[in-house]
Structures are given as structure tokens and as C-alpha cells.
Design an enzyme around this catalytic site. Sequence first.
Site, mmCIF file in Angstrom:
data_model
loop_
_atom_site.group_PDB
_atom_site.id
_atom_site.type_symbol
_atom_site.label_atom_id
_atom_site.label_comp_id
_atom_site.label_asym_id
_atom_site.label_seq_id
_atom_site.Cartn_x
_atom_site.Cartn_y
_atom_site.Cartn_z
ATOM 1 N N CYS A 177 -19.104 -29.344 -3.224
ATOM 2 C CA CYS A 177 -20.179 -29.897 -2.388
ATOM 3 C C CYS A 177 -21.578 -29.447 -2.820
ATOM 4 O O CYS A 177 -22.564 -30.096 -2.484
ATOM 5 C CB CYS A 177 -19.964 -29.517 -0.931
ATOM 6 S SG CYS A 177 -18.403 -30.121 -0.258
ATOM 7 N N CYS A 223 -22.654 -25.094 1.561
ATOM 8 C CA CYS A 223 -21.440 -24.360 1.204
ATOM 9 C C CYS A 223 -20.587 -25.222 0.284
ATOM 10 O O CYS A 223 -20.740 -26.444 0.226
ATOM 11 C CB CYS A 223 -20.644 -23.985 2.460
ATOM 12 S SG CYS A 223 -20.214 -25.380 3.526
ATOM 13 N N TYR A 231 -26.288 -36.999 15.589
ATOM 14 C CA TYR A 231 -26.353 -38.461 15.628
ATOM 15 C C TYR A 231 -27.658 -38.952 16.248
ATOM 16 O O TYR A 231 -28.273 -39.911 15.761
ATOM 17 C CB TYR A 231 -25.154 -39.025 16.397
ATOM 18 C CG TYR A 231 -23.914 -39.174 15.559
ATOM 19 C CD1 TYR A 231 -23.758 -40.279 14.724
ATOM 20 C CD2 TYR A 231 -22.901 -38.221 15.593
ATOM 21 C CE1 TYR A 231 -22.616 -40.419 13.947
ATOM 22 C CE2 TYR A 231 -21.755 -38.362 14.818
ATOM 23 C CZ TYR A 231 -21.619 -39.461 13.989
ATOM 24 O OH TYR A 231 -20.492 -39.604 13.215
ATOM 25 N N LYS A 254 -16.449 -41.430 23.444
ATOM 26 C CA LYS A 254 -15.117 -41.050 22.975
ATOM 27 C C LYS A 254 -15.057 -39.655 22.350
ATOM 28 O O LYS A 254 -13.968 -39.146 22.072
ATOM 29 C CB LYS A 254 -14.601 -42.080 21.969
ATOM 30 C CG LYS A 254 -14.312 -43.443 22.578
ATOM 31 C CD LYS A 254 -13.626 -44.351 21.572
ATOM 32 C CE LYS A 254 -13.232 -45.675 22.216
ATOM 33 N NZ LYS A 254 -12.515 -46.563 21.259
ATOM 34 N N VAL A 306 -21.163 -44.375 15.704
ATOM 35 C CA VAL A 306 -20.727 -43.404 16.708
ATOM 36 C C VAL A 306 -20.474 -44.065 18.063
ATOM 37 O O VAL A 306 -21.156 -45.012 18.455
ATOM 38 C CB VAL A 306 -21.777 -42.284 16.864
ATOM 39 C CG1 VAL A 306 -23.080 -42.827 17.444
ATOM 40 C CG2 VAL A 306 -21.234 -41.147 17.717
#
Length: 448
Positions: free
Chosen positions: A144, A434, A239, A284, A280
Site C-alpha cells: 500500500c 501503512c 463519507y 445499513k 454508501v
Amino acid sequence: EALRGRFHLYGSWILETVDAGEMAPGRANCLLSKVAQPLRSCSRPFSSSAFYRQAMANEVFIVSATRTPIGSFQGALASIPAPRLGAAVIRSAVEKAGIQGSQVGEVYMGNVLQAGSGQAPARQATLFADLPKTIPCTTVNKVCASGMKSIMLASQGLKCGSQDIMVAGGMESMSNVPYYLPKGRTGLGYGDQKMVDGIVFDGLTDVYNQFHMGCCAENTSKVHGIGREEQDAFAIESYKRSAAATEGQIFKDEITPVTVSPGRGKPDIVVAEDEEFRKVKFEKIASLRPVFQQKDGTVTAANASTLNDGAAAVVLMSDSAVSSTGAKPLAKIRGFADAAMEPIDFPIAPSAAVPLALKNAGVSAADIDLWEINEAFSVVVLANVKLLGVPAEKVNVNGGAVSLGHPIGMSGARLVVHLAHQLKKGQLGCASICNGGGGASAIVIEGV
């Protein structure tokens, strides 16, 4: 001490020669490096000397920084291989820098999931961007952190004078990663055979413990006391921040639109906006089941990052190249560092890399105006904010990978691109990410 004295005298003469225009900076750096070599074994390392740092290091500037929109898995950018996405941002970054492709000395591009992409993905991206075939290219895989590490490696080349202008970044098309057929080459034998998902096997599995990276996130959640509700709340905020940033045109200057050709006579589609954050369903989130640990698990599909496609790139220049080209930089690179720890603890590795990067930059955490910590999982940011003691309100102010997406070879470069555009003159930003295996990279930049 005698060696130190001789280096100081000789170094002063070299710097005076450069100032008088009688020696090229690159040649001066090579000479200084050779003279300093015997000092590396001294009991008191000379590399910490302010004079040595001044003599050996060119300043490095981010002159342009751009990225594609981030596409959802099997979404808007799924038809475009990673090298083509990389080509789009390399071409755009060079154009935005106001230079010719022939002025680029070298290219580094991060790419993790290379199976099926063809030889040398960074080379492909460079040539597909119509840069000269004489430019050396290197593909970097630090999982990553690949995109950020590419920028760091390019910066080192510029600092030591081996190049004056470089392109660096990262790219990933997770939608195009193939399945593997183990033993397909040596003979399958009798009966049904298992196919292996290349994304999971080469991108998301802890080799040392033989489990998914999400299990490492669950461990971090348990060790540091970060529960499900806190992670869900962080994801919801991510979000909301991404949506607000998009509506406020915050990402406009950093995004290079991508043209997609559907084929069969259909008109081209221009993708100019991130795709993931609009999917999104807030109602939920609380009811989703844990993915990696069924009993008392905390990590869900909503509070973890997603699988995505995208690319990002920057044009880096030495201070002398900035002067000679008349470029107008966005930011200056102040320092960077890598760190590593136990593989299972990779989510908190930024807490080790960030202090090293700050030290190398000569600043403290209190000096940082904006922070970017990659949201591989919500718990990653929550744990590192806790360990580093940084103000949460200054971290990922425009959302992050949980909501925008995480094309793993791109993400480290995306953080740098975003900071470069957001920092005002004199402001400092720190980005960290990371990576699987227990590592992390961190970089400090200053707006100019």
C-alpha cells in the site's frame, strides 16, 4: 576529528566553486559523497551535521500533482489497465508542470498487483504517456505504500543530484487482477481445482500469519480498545467529508478526468469524479456483520476501505531545475522516513514512521497543519491518532480511503497529491500510510 576538519575545508572549497559557476552541482555532490565516505564509520555519525546536510542535499519541490478519479471495483474505470491509468496521470502531470517530456530524467511508479499487466508496468505507463523511450523507468512494490515510496525514492535521486526532474506516483486496477490456477503449469491431476484470487493472495494476505489484513485490523482494535461504534462513526464522517469536499470542488484541481470508450459505437464517457463515496447507505452501517471475526468482530465492509482503480503522479524538481525552468511549485518536500514492526501490527506502523519523518524534516507534530493517514481501515486512523497524540480535527479533513477508495498501488501518492493542493504557503502537511508486512512510510511537505 581530523577527517571532519578536512571534509569541512574541502567541502567549503567545493561549494565556493559551485557558487562561482566553475563546477556543476551534480559533480559537486558526487565529490562530497566520496570525501564523506570515511566519516560514515566514525563513532559520532557525521550525517547528523548541519553542514553535511546543507552540502549534500538539493531541495526537492513538487511542481505538479494530479490523480485520476477513483473508480469502484468493476466500476467506471474497470476497462482500463493500470499502466493506462498511470499514463493518463503522467501525461497530465508533465503538462501541468509546463515542461516537455524530454526534460524528465526518470520515472518511478508504484504498482502492487502486477499479474496480467504485462512487462514493466511503469515503463508501459511512461511510453503510453508519449514520453521519450530513452527515459529509465522503475516499478515499485511496497504494497500500500508503493506510491508514496516512489515519491520518496525519486526525491532521494534529486537530493543527491543524480537527476533534476523526475516523475513519481502509483497506479492500480484492482478490477483487472486475474485469478491464479496453482499447479496449472506442473499438472493439475484428477478432480476439481481451486482458483486463487490475485487481489487477496498478493495484496491483502499477511504471509507470516496466513490470514487477511483485516484480521490484523481486528487485533489492533482489541489491543488498543477501539470498538465497533467508534469505527462506524469514523466511517460515516469519512463519507460525509468526501461528499462535502466533492460538492465544494475541493478535489477539482487535483483530478485529471479519464475518457472511457465503451465500444460498439457507443459514445465515450468522461469520468471526472470519484465514484465510491456515493454508494454508501448510512442506514445499513450499524447492522452489517463483521467480515473477519464473526464473534465480537468490529471490522465491517463499511468501516474498511474498498477495492478500487486509479492512479496518481507528481512531477518533482530540484531547486536548480525549478530556477532554470521557471516552474511554480505547489510544495517542497521537507523530509520522509520508513519504519517497520511486527507484521500483525502493520495498522499502527505509521506511529513509528511519522516521528522519524518529522525529525528528518526538522519539525514537530505541533507544527503540522494538515495530516493524512491512509484509511486502510477506520481503526488504522483511530489507533494512530491515539498513539501520535495528533488533533483528530486536522486528520483527513476531506475524507479518505474508507469513502473514496483504496487502489493500493496509488493511495500513497494520492495522499501526497491531495496535501500538495491543500497546503497554503508556509503550511506543513504530513502524510503516512501503512503497508502489509508491518511497514509504513511517511512524508512531510510544505506549501509554497
